[in-house]
Write an enzyme that holds these catalytic residues in place. Structure first.
Site, PDB file in Angstrom:
ATOM      1  N   LYS A   1      -0.428  -4.409  -3.003  1.00 16.17           N
ATOM      2  CA  LYS A   1      -1.727  -3.921  -2.533  1.00 16.17           C
ATOM      3  C   LYS A   1      -1.877  -2.507  -3.079  1.00 16.17           C
ATOM      4  O   LYS A   1      -1.629  -1.526  -2.396  1.00 16.17           O
ATOM      5  CB  LYS A   1      -1.758  -3.950  -1.008  1.00 16.17           C
ATOM      6  CG  LYS A   1      -3.151  -4.029  -0.369  1.00 16.17           C
ATOM      7  CD  LYS A   1      -3.965  -2.780  -0.591  1.00 16.17           C
ATOM      8  CE  LYS A   1      -5.238  -2.803   0.199  1.00 16.17           C
ATOM      9  NZ  LYS A   1      -6.035  -1.568   0.006  1.00 16.17           N
TER      10      LYS A   1
ATOM     11  N   SER B   1       0.815  -1.215   0.000  1.00 18.30           N
ATOM     12  CA  SER B   1       0.000   0.000   0.000  1.00 18.30           C
ATOM     13  C   SER B   1       0.855   1.274   0.000  1.00 18.30           C
ATOM     14  O   SER B   1       1.562   1.548  -0.961  1.00 18.30           O
ATOM     15  CB  SER B   1      -0.963  -0.039   1.191  1.00 18.30           C
ATOM     16  OG  SER B   1      -1.919   0.980   1.138  1.00 18.30           O
TER      17      SER B   1
ATOM     18  N   ASP C   1      10.778   5.179  -9.749  1.00 17.68           N
ATOM     19  CA  ASP C   1      10.482   5.696 -11.094  1.00 17.68           C
ATOM     20  C   ASP C   1      11.230   6.997 -11.378  1.00 17.68           C
ATOM     21  O   ASP C   1      11.642   7.247 -12.519  1.00 17.68           O
ATOM     22  CB  ASP C   1       8.974   5.924 -11.243  1.00 17.68           C
ATOM     23  CG  ASP C   1       8.217   4.637 -11.569  1.00 17.68           C
ATOM     24  OD1 ASP C   1       8.859   3.566 -11.570  1.00 17.68           O
ATOM     25  OD2 ASP C   1       6.996   4.706 -11.815  1.00 17.68           O
TER      26      ASP C   1
END
Length: 451
Positions: free
Chosen positions: A387, A362, A373
């Site tokens: 999740k 999460s 990224d």
């Protein structure tokens, strides 16, 4: 005499106690024919009047019989009484006749197999709740759940932080109940529960087909009571039985330490106070900064928490406006892009690594995915849990609610966290002997990568 005779003849053919648009039409038609008969009583032409009477009575019989047959073949939903709001409100045509047919079959035919049991017969409201639960279960999404009155109250207490239990986060992967992570210092961790343990049984109840919330309701309980978990652990041949005494769960949030010139922050959850505590640790790192200082953020076993906390923490490492995470609503509404607030406290050449494992989920995946990224940090460890969805708790009635997935998390480069989690830049396989010897080979690998 004719009035009584005709009225008594109309009742059996007029479908007796059921009154809807068909019976009203039948009634009006019969009254119309009745008026014709009465007018014929006064007719001077007895022969014509007699023939016309026979025709009218025959027509009434056939019309009423047709109405009765038609009423028997009416839609199944029309046969259900005592329920409100049965109409289908959707524009799309959906055939509910099968549903109502089964409902009526249950009403007409079902017999309790063992009436001596204490189980009470299902009420119409119980059947409605069961149908709603089946509707939500048909999504095959372990994070979408319909809460009955007692379950709704329990869940409300859980999200407000008022609970006692064993202190571990659980989820479902490949239709198997799994431990996402035992929380640091809790009864579950102290009893030996590990991240990614598969939960085969809770006390005497098998977990096959069990939802996350059903499992949580069985595992949690009053402080001082116990629960026995039967676990399947990778690399261990036989199931493991662990008896855990429940306690009051005080979840730790953050720790830090220096390892030579590397500052290690261990964040255990993204609670409401995590952002303030993290700010304090960042200040400590900056004030105590050594030459060529490096930073490791340890998110292993961190099951997540508040979205706002993940955005705040990621903002320490990204310029203002950089994308942290996108909420994708699959075209049902406009996507929401959460961007960095631009605290950006570190130079671009900061050497940083983030530690993840199967217990990182999460909000942990939001932070780790954003910094990976944007090439701010390297990920070290094993695949994260995956999740990556957003749930909304919606009140259905005064005592029921539904928790339903409303969006997916996408990393800045558009990767769906739910698909397979995050893949580390440096994979490290932790073996049983490493754990027994208390070797942290993931941390060791991160330190090596940052040199």
């Amino acid at each position: 005499r004719h009035k009584n005779k005709l009225w008594q003849g109309w009742i059996p053919f007029g479908v007796q106690p059921y009154f809807n648009h068909r019976t009203i039409t039948s009634s009006l038609t019969c009254l119309f024919f009745f008026e014709i008969l009465v007018s014929m009583e006064n007719s001077s032409d007895q022969k014509k009047s007699s023939n016309l009477k026979i025709f009218v009575i025959t027509a009434v019989i056939f019309f009423s019989a047709g109405t009765f047959i038609g009423f028997g073949n009416r839609p199944e939903v029309s046969k259900v009484y005592g329920l409100e709001n049965k109409e289908n409100p959707l524009e799309e045509k959906i055939d509910f006749s099968h549903f109502w047919k089964v409902w009526n079959l249950i009403e007409e035919k079902y017999v309790m197999p063992n009436p001596k049991l204490e189980t009470k017969p299902a009420t119409p409201q119980d059947k409605v709740y069961g149908a709603i639960k089946g509707l939500v279960d048909s999504l095959k999404d372990p994070n979408s759940v319909f809460f009955l009155p007692p379950e709704a109250e329990i869940f409300e207490n859980e999200i407000s932080g008022n609970f006692e239990g064993v202190g571990m986060e659980v989820g479902i992967r490949d239709e198997v109940l799994i431990v996402i992570s035992p929380l640091k210092g809790t009864p579950a961790e102290l009893a030996g529960v590990k991240a990614e343990d598969k939960i085969f049984q809770i006390d005497e109840q098998l977990t096959a087909g069990m939802s996350v919330d059903e499992a949580v309701s069985l595992i949690r309980g009053k402080q001082g009571t116990s629960v026995t978990l039967t676990l399947i652990r990778e690399g261990v041949e036989d199931p493991i039985k662990i008896k855990i005494t429940r306690g009051s769960i005080a979840i730790p949030t953050i720790d830090s330490k220096w390892i030579e010139d590397t500052f290690v922050i261990s964040l255990y959850n993204f609670s409401a106070n995590a952002t303030d505590l993290f700010r304090g640790e960042i200040r400590k790192f900056i004030e105590q900064k050594k030459k060529n200082s490096k930073l490791i953020l340890d998110l292993r076993g961190n099951p997540g928490g508040f979205l706002e906390a993940s955005v705040e923490i990621a903002s320490w490492f990204l310029p203002a406006g950089k994308v942290i995470v996108t909420e994708d609503f699959a075209g049902k509404r406009e996507e929401i892009i959460h961007r960095s607030k631009g605290y950006d406290a570190f130079p671009k050449n900061l050497k940083m690594a983030i530690l993840i494992n199967g217990g990182s989920a999460s909000a942990s995946e939001i932070v780790a995915g954003a910094l990976q990224d944007h090439k701010i940090a390297k990920l070290v460890g094993s695949q994260s849990f995956g999740k990556g969805s957003v749930q909304e708790l919606i009140q259905v009635s005064s005592d029921t609610s539904v928790k339903i997935t409303v969006a997916r998390w996408l990393t800045p480069l558009g990767h769906s966290i739910s698909v397979e989690g995050l893949t580390p830049d440096y994979k490290v396989e932790v073996k049983e002997e490493d754990i027994k010897e208390e070797k942290d080979i993931v941390l060791e690998k991160a330190l090596e990568v940052l040199k």
